[in-house]
Design a protein around this motif. Sequence first.
Motif, short mmCIF file in Angstrom:
data_model
loop_
_atom_site.label_atom_id
_atom_site.label_comp_id
_atom_site.label_asym_id
_atom_site.label_seq_id
_atom_site.Cartn_x
_atom_site.Cartn_y
_atom_site.Cartn_z
N ILE A 29 16.16 32.92 71.63
CA ILE A 29 17.48 32.40 72.07
C ILE A 29 18.67 33.56 71.66
O ILE A 29 18.06 34.67 71.42
CB ILE A 29 18.11 31.47 70.62
N ARG A 30 19.54 33.58 72.73
CA ARG A 30 20.62 34.40 72.76
C ARG A 30 21.53 34.30 71.66
O ARG A 30 21.85 33.58 71.11
CB ARG A 30 21.35 34.54 74.14
N ILE A 31 21.73 35.74 70.98
CA ILE A 31 22.55 35.83 69.66
C ILE A 31 23.89 36.65 70.28
O ILE A 31 23.90 37.30 71.32
CB ILE A 31 21.94 36.37 68.70
N LEU A 32 24.91 36.54 69.75
CA LEU A 32 26.13 37.36 70.00
C LEU A 32 26.34 37.23 71.52
O LEU A 32 26.44 38.08 72.25
CB LEU A 32 26.04 38.81 69.59
N PRO A 33 26.47 36.11 72.08
CA PRO A 33 26.69 35.89 73.46
C PRO A 33 27.85 36.61 74.14
O PRO A 33 27.85 36.75 75.18
CB PRO A 33 26.57 34.54 73.85
N ASP A 34 28.89 37.00 73.37
CA ASP A 34 29.84 37.41 73.96
C ASP A 34 29.76 39.06 74.12
O ASP A 34 30.56 39.84 74.64
CB ASP A 34 31.30 37.52 73.10
#
Length: 308
Positions: free
Chosen positions: A254-259
């Motif tokens: 899963i993607r983390i810190l998407p910003d």
Amino acid sequence: MDRFAAMKTFVRVAELGTLSAAARELGLTQPAVSQQVAALERHLDVRLFHRSTRQLALTEGGETYYQHARQILQAVDEAEESAGELSTTLRGNLRVHGPVGFGQMHLSPIIIEFQRLHPDLTIELVLDDRFADLIAEGVDVAIRFGDLKSSDLIARKLATFERILVASPDYIAAHGTPRTPDDLIQHRYIRFSWSPQGESIPLIGPHGPLVAQIRSTFLANNAFVLNEALCASLGIGGAQVPLVQSLLDSAKLIRILPDYAYAPMDVHVVYATARFLPRKVRAFIDHLATSLQAIPGLRTNRIPEKNV
């Protein structure tokens, strides 16, 4: 003496720097290569190389002859290529160089399909994360990522991809979700062994570039090994989207810190400067550009070629 054959042999010796390397590439014995060079020196009455125990270096006369010989061989190739335009069959050798992870996952099936379409070609794929010397190593086409250093090569930008921060759901469940880049120092991090930034990573966020500190606990020099480590919940890591898109789709990662993300990376195809582009190279680049459009995570484009 076959002057044309001797000229071709001399040029490859000059570019590779040793008789043995030229012999291996040309399919000759080292004594045969040495004899051709010696015969050419006798014919020209010029010493072409300074000889040492390790490597050969061109003399002033050898450098002058090399520049002219390369132009002559290129002109011969161009003449043959012009005659071959009347045929739709591609023949000869095509040597392609590319990065390991992307090469194994995406480039190899593209090249296999190109071979199927052009069975009279002999194709060699070399996967290596370093930047090859196209002239010295006889590479026709190289696929390179990122910014390109200034050189006498021609480059064409084919695509761009993102590099994002990912982890497995099990890792996040066990260690929590980082809320800001500053939180990464509290987590285990997975990265390439040769990363020039070491224990810091450059990211781009909502307010521009920043540098986050990390604590690496697993390192490797292969993208697939790193992906396995990420899926095994060993830590957080950066990933090239085209190499992990299927893992994201299946929720193994899963993607983390998407910003936040690393800077986008460009995909270039690079080849040696020439007055003409051989049909086999032109056909492969067109095939590659078309094939890249089907790879998830790549944004393809049509940017004109440029000198680099």
